[in-house]
Design a protein around this motif. Structure first.
Motif, PDB file in Angstrom:
ATOM      1  N   GLU A 206       0.838  -1.199   0.000  1.00  0.00           N
ATOM      2  CA  GLU A 206       0.000   0.000   0.000  1.00  0.00           C
ATOM      3  C   GLU A 206       0.871   1.247   0.000  1.00  0.00           C
ATOM      4  OE1 GLU A 206      -3.721   1.967   2.537  1.00  0.00           O
ATOM      5  OE2 GLU A 206      -2.741   0.127   3.226  1.00  0.00           O
ATOM      6  N   LYS A 207       1.930   1.228   0.812  1.00  0.00           N
ATOM      7  CA  LYS A 207       2.842   2.371   0.847  1.00  0.00           C
ATOM      8  C   LYS A 207       3.599   2.508  -0.466  1.00  0.00           C
ATOM      9  CE  LYS A 207       4.738   1.130   4.790  1.00  0.00           C
ATOM     10  NZ  LYS A 207       5.595   1.114   6.000  1.00  0.00           N
TER      11      LYS A 207
ATOM     12  N   ALA B 144       1.270   4.087  -2.999  1.00  0.00           N
ATOM     13  CA  ALA B 144       1.110   5.523  -2.760  1.00  0.00           C
ATOM     14  C   ALA B 144       2.358   6.282  -3.198  1.00  0.00           C
ATOM     15  CB  ALA B 144       0.828   5.778  -1.282  1.00  0.00           C
TER      16      ALA B 144
ATOM     17  N   ALA C  57      -2.306  12.886  -3.843  1.00  0.00           N
ATOM     18  CA  ALA C  57      -1.192  11.933  -3.819  1.00  0.00           C
ATOM     19  C   ALA C  57      -0.234  12.251  -2.678  1.00  0.00           C
ATOM     20  CB  ALA C  57      -0.456  11.951  -5.157  1.00  0.00           C
TER      21      ALA C  57
ATOM     22  N   SER D 135      -1.993  11.285   0.650  1.00  0.00           N
ATOM     23  CA  SER D 135      -2.059   9.841   0.798  1.00  0.00           C
ATOM     24  C   SER D 135      -0.704   9.278   1.199  1.00  0.00           C
ATOM     25  CB  SER D 135      -2.525   9.200  -0.509  1.00  0.00           C
ATOM     26  OG  SER D 135      -2.527   7.793  -0.404  1.00  0.00           O
ATOM     27  N   PHE D 136       0.351   9.730   0.526  1.00  0.00           N
ATOM     28  CA  PHE D 136       1.696   9.250   0.826  1.00  0.00           C
ATOM     29  C   PHE D 136       2.125   9.660   2.237  1.00  0.00           C
ATOM     30  CE2 PHE D 136       6.351  10.031   0.736  1.00  0.00           C
ATOM     31  CZ  PHE D 136       6.759   8.704   0.618  1.00  0.00           C
TER      32      PHE D 136
END
Length: 233
Positions: free
Chosen positions: A69-70, A73, A154, A157-158
């Motif tokens: 997931e990371k 992102a 983005a 989220s990151f």
């Protein structure tokens, strides 16, 4: 997470509190002992949610799929930043804006090599500069509201995924520190106040004295932080 012995000690403290409540008549007029019983209840109430929080934090740990997931992102941020950086660099080149060129002088490969915090800083600096050239960038280079929002999303989220593990560590550490403090106060409350206040009940009400000292001994046996001090009687 609580160790088994710590959990036993907390359960033993609950047993002691229950013994005090079983028949409070013997100390109904003893304000000092009533205050100890009240504080004991408060410490137990404080520790119960901390025990739950520590267990929840430990279970959360590093969930399956967290790494991917990371990575997703991060890759999204790299791509979106590189696309906008390309348009901004071309604009800055045309307009002879060297400072803006330097700000946007990144491609996907260069962005991928950056550590997490630096990648976030580069993307954020680019995002914050866009409003200063909004009209031309939107009209001639297609850097419109949708693309700007995509970059902003983005980054958020990151950053959220980047800081979550650290926050979990902080929360877990805080819970452990709080538990240690509560256990320390519990030991002091029982040894330095309860046991000394009980001395007089050995003659006044032997059944009450025996019931409370027996429950107190259970807390000692469950203790983990140090060897129990000799009981004051």
């Amino acid at each position: 997470m609580l160790t088994a012995k710590q959990d036993n000690r907390l359960s033993a403290a609950e047993t002691l509190a229950a013994a005090l409540k079983q028949d409070p008549t013997p100390y109904a007029a003893d304000k000092a002992l009533k205050a100890v019983a009240k504080r004991l209840d408060e410490i137990i109430a404080d520790m119960l949610p901390l025990r739950t929080e520590a267990q929840r934090t430990a279970r959360a740990g590093a969930p399956a799929g967290d790494k991917s997931e990371k990575e997703t992102a991060r890759e999204t941020l790299v791509i979106v930043t590189a696309e906008i950086a390309g348009d901004v660099f071309a604009y800055a080149s045309e307009k002879k804006l060297p400072a803006l060129q330097a700000l946007a002088d990144y491609n996907e490969n260069g962005l991928r090599k950056l550590r997490g915090s630096r990648l976030s800083d580069v993307a954020t600096a680019l995002l914050e500069e866009l409003p200063n050239h909004k009209a031309v960038l939107e009209d001639e280079y297609g850097v419109d509201k949708a693309r700007i929002k995509e970059l902003d999303d983005a980054i958020k989220s990151f950053n959220g995924l980047k800081t979550a593990p650290r926050q979990a560590q902080i929360d877990g550490k805080s819970a452990r520190i709080s538990l240690r403090a509560e256990f320390a106060e519990l030991g002091e409350l029982l040894q330095d106040r309860l046991m000394r206040l009980l001395r007089k009940y050995k003659r006044r009400d032997l059944d009450f004295y025996n019931r409370i000292t027996a429950a107190r001994a259970v807390v000692d046996r469950a203790a983990t932080n140090a060897s129990p001090a000799p009981k004051a009687s």
